[in-house]
Design a protein around this motif. Structure first.
Motif, PDB file in Angstrom:
ATOM      1  N   LEU A   1      36.724  35.234  44.265  1.00 29.09           N
ATOM      2  CA  LEU A   1      35.627  35.352  43.300  1.00 29.09           C
ATOM      3  C   LEU A   1      35.909  36.390  42.220  1.00 29.09           C
ATOM      4  O   LEU A   1      36.538  37.411  42.478  1.00 29.09           O
ATOM      5  CB  LEU A   1      34.336  35.741  44.036  1.00 29.09           C
ATOM      6  CG  LEU A   1      33.826  34.761  45.079  1.00 29.09           C
ATOM      7  CD1 LEU A   1      32.641  35.353  45.821  1.00 29.09           C
ATOM      8  CD2 LEU A   1      33.439  33.438  44.432  1.00 29.09           C
ATOM      9  N   LYS A   2      35.420  36.095  41.025  1.00 29.44           N
ATOM     10  CA  LYS A   2      35.383  37.093  39.959  1.00 29.44           C
ATOM     11  C   LYS A   2      34.078  37.860  40.093  1.00 29.44           C
ATOM     12  O   LYS A   2      33.118  37.343  40.667  1.00 29.44           O
ATOM     13  CB  LYS A   2      35.433  36.398  38.594  1.00 29.44           C
ATOM     14  CG  LYS A   2      36.761  35.703  38.338  1.00 29.44           C
ATOM     15  CD  LYS A   2      36.720  34.947  37.021  1.00 29.44           C
ATOM     16  CE  LYS A   2      38.002  34.154  36.837  1.00 29.44           C
ATOM     17  NZ  LYS A   2      37.838  33.008  35.962  1.00 29.44           N
ATOM     18  N   PRO A   3      34.014  39.088  39.550  1.00 29.17           N
ATOM     19  CA  PRO A   3      32.768  39.844  39.647  1.00 29.17           C
ATOM     20  C   PRO A   3      31.607  39.068  39.035  1.00 29.17           C
ATOM     21  O   PRO A   3      31.757  38.437  37.986  1.00 29.17           O
ATOM     22  CB  PRO A   3      33.048  41.115  38.819  1.00 29.17           C
ATOM     23  CG  PRO A   3      34.526  41.218  38.763  1.00 29.17           C
ATOM     24  CD  PRO A   3      35.058  39.818  38.828  1.00 29.17           C
TER      25      PRO A   3
ATOM     26  N   VAL B   1      35.503  41.187  45.516  1.00 29.92           N
ATOM     27  CA  VAL B   1      36.140  40.372  44.486  1.00 29.92           C
ATOM     28  C   VAL B   1      37.571  40.038  44.896  1.00 29.92           C
ATOM     29  O   VAL B   1      38.240  40.838  45.550  1.00 29.92           O
ATOM     30  CB  VAL B   1      36.121  41.162  43.153  1.00 29.92           C
ATOM     31  CG1 VAL B   1      37.087  40.580  42.140  1.00 29.92           C
ATOM     32  CG2 VAL B   1      34.711  41.194  42.604  1.00 29.92           C
ATOM     33  N   GLY B   2      38.001  38.855  44.546  1.00 31.66           N
ATOM     34  CA  GLY B   2      39.423  38.525  44.623  1.00 31.66           C
ATOM     35  C   GLY B   2      39.965  38.136  45.983  1.00 31.66           C
ATOM     36  O   GLY B   2      41.162  37.969  46.136  1.00 31.66           O
TER      37      GLY B   2
END
Ligand SMILES: [Cu+2]
Length: 117
Positions: free
Chosen positions: A96-98, A52-53
């Motif tokens: 990206l977000k989870p 993520v991220g």
């Protein structure tokens, strides 16, 4: 006689496929990045885990000449790219977000999924 020839051809095809697969994995290790091939109705790998991220580039290699395989869509990320035949195409992803992000061709015959966690 015919059947033996067909078996032989099948065996050759299997060997080519096997060696091609091995090569694809080697490229992935060497460049320390993910190469996704598009061939025979599947993305390989088709299930991808990403952290993520962080922004990551996906690298696609389309070997399937059918027009169906040309477009790559990731609807949740508003990504719609065409994949050139037998050329590597890099597609940068946003951080990206989870969650799960499906990717597929235009007619959804090729399907894959990115899981961000
Ligand atoms: Cu398709």
């Amino acid at each position: 006689m015919m059947i033996i020839n067909l078996l032989g051809l099948g065996l050759i095809a299997l060997i080519i496929w096997w060696f091609w697969l091995y090569k694809a994995q080697e490229i992935k290790m060497e460049d320390n990045e993910l190469l996704i091939t598009v061939e025979n109705g599947v993305y390989s790998p088709s299930r991808i885990k990403l952290p993520v991220g962080t922004s990551i580039e996906l690298t696609f290699l389309r070997k399937d000449p059918s027009p169906c395989a040309e477009m790559l869509l990731i609807p949740e990320l508003q990504i719609s790219e065409s994949l050139p035949l037998n050329k590597v195409k890099r597609i940068p992803l946003p951080a990206l977000k989870p969650g799960d992000y499906a990717f597929h061709c235009q007619m959804q015959m090729y399907k894959g999924q990115i899981s961000a966690a």
